[in-house]
Design a protein around this motif. Structure first.
Motif, mmCIF file in Angstrom:
data_model
loop_
_atom_site.group_PDB
_atom_site.id
_atom_site.type_symbol
_atom_site.label_atom_id
_atom_site.label_comp_id
_atom_site.label_asym_id
_atom_site.label_seq_id
_atom_site.Cartn_x
_atom_site.Cartn_y
_atom_site.Cartn_z
ATOM 1 N N THR A 129 -11.840 -3.067 38.452
ATOM 2 C CA THR A 129 -11.030 -3.992 39.229
ATOM 3 C C THR A 129 -10.937 -3.463 40.654
ATOM 4 O OG1 THR A 129 -8.924 -5.211 39.262
ATOM 5 C CG2 THR A 129 -8.825 -2.875 38.651
ATOM 6 N N THR A 130 -10.128 -4.082 41.458
ATOM 7 C CA THR A 130 -9.890 -3.578 42.806
ATOM 8 C C THR A 130 -8.443 -3.143 42.925
ATOM 9 O OG1 THR A 130 -9.389 -5.785 43.644
ATOM 10 C CG2 THR A 130 -11.660 -4.996 43.887
ATOM 11 N N TYR A 186 -2.960 -1.040 41.550
ATOM 12 C CA TYR A 186 -3.884 -2.008 40.961
ATOM 13 C C TYR A 186 -3.196 -2.759 39.836
ATOM 14 C CZ TYR A 186 -4.675 1.726 37.516
ATOM 15 O OH TYR A 186 -4.509 2.704 36.564
ATOM 16 N N THR A 240 -11.424 6.216 40.964
ATOM 17 C CA THR A 240 -11.807 5.299 42.038
ATOM 18 C C THR A 240 -13.300 5.439 42.344
ATOM 19 O OG1 THR A 240 -11.420 6.869 43.832
ATOM 20 C CG2 THR A 240 -9.521 5.575 43.077
ATOM 21 N N GLU A 241 -13.765 4.555 43.179
ATOM 22 C CA GLU A 241 -15.171 4.586 43.599
ATOM 23 C C GLU A 241 -15.528 5.874 44.319
ATOM 24 O OE1 GLU A 241 -15.787 2.208 47.552
ATOM 25 O OE2 GLU A 241 -14.299 1.132 46.358
ATOM 26 N N LYS A 268 -12.677 -0.088 44.741
ATOM 27 C CA LYS A 268 -12.953 -0.314 43.319
ATOM 28 C C LYS A 268 -12.257 0.741 42.479
ATOM 29 C CE LYS A 268 -17.444 -2.382 44.117
ATOM 30 N NZ LYS A 268 -18.897 -2.205 43.990
ATOM 31 N N ILE A 271 -9.083 -1.812 50.458
ATOM 32 C CA ILE A 271 -9.279 -2.300 49.089
ATOM 33 C C ILE A 271 -10.495 -1.586 48.531
ATOM 34 C CG2 ILE A 271 -9.845 -4.300 47.667
ATOM 35 C CD1 ILE A 271 -8.314 -5.991 49.751
#
Length: 107
Positions: free
Chosen positions: A43-44, A62, A101-102, A88, A86
Motif C-alpha cells: 500500500t502507500t 498507512y 518501506t520501499e 510504498k 508518499i
C-alpha cells in the motif's frame, strides 16, 4: 591484581551482554521480515516524521482495512525522503502492524 581481574570480569560480562542483546534484537527483526514476506500486500503511506539522530528513521502512517497504523523503518542517508512524502509500504496481511518501506533492503 584482584582489582584488574574484577574490571576485566565486569568488562567481559558487559560485552557478552551487549552481544546477546544485539543478537536477540536482530533475530526478532529477521523474524518480522520473514512474517511480512510470507503473506503481504503493498500500500502507500505518508511520512509523518523523520529522524536522523542515532540512526536514520522515518515514521509512516498507512491505512489497512480502515485501520490507521503508524510504524517506523530505517533509511539510508543517500535515500532522499521528507515529511509529507508518499511512499510504498509492504505489510503483513496477518499482522498489519509489521511493515517495511520501499527504502528497506528486504522490500
Amino acid at each position: 591484581m584482584k582489582d584488574k581481574l574484577k574490571i576485566f570480569g565486569i568488562l567481559t560480562l558487559l560485552m557478552v551482554s551487549i552481544y546477546f542483546i544485539a543478537t536477540y534484537l536482530r533475530v526478532g527483526e529477521i523474524n518480522n521480515i520473514q512474517q511480512i514476506n510470507k503473506n503481504f500486500k503493498i500500500t502507500t503511506g505518508v511520512v509523518i516524521k523523520k529522524s536522523v539522530q542515532k540512526g536514520n528513521h522515518i515514521w509512516i502512517r498507512y491505512n489497512v482495512n480502515g485501520n490507521i497504523y503508524v510504524e517506523s523503518d530505517g533509511f539510508l542517508e543517500s535515500q532522499k525522503v521528507n515529511v509529507g512524502d508518499i511512499i510504498k509500504v509492504k505489510y503483513s496481511i496477518d499482522k498489519p502492524e509489521l511493515m517495511i518501506t520501499e527504502f528497506n533492503e528486504y522490500f
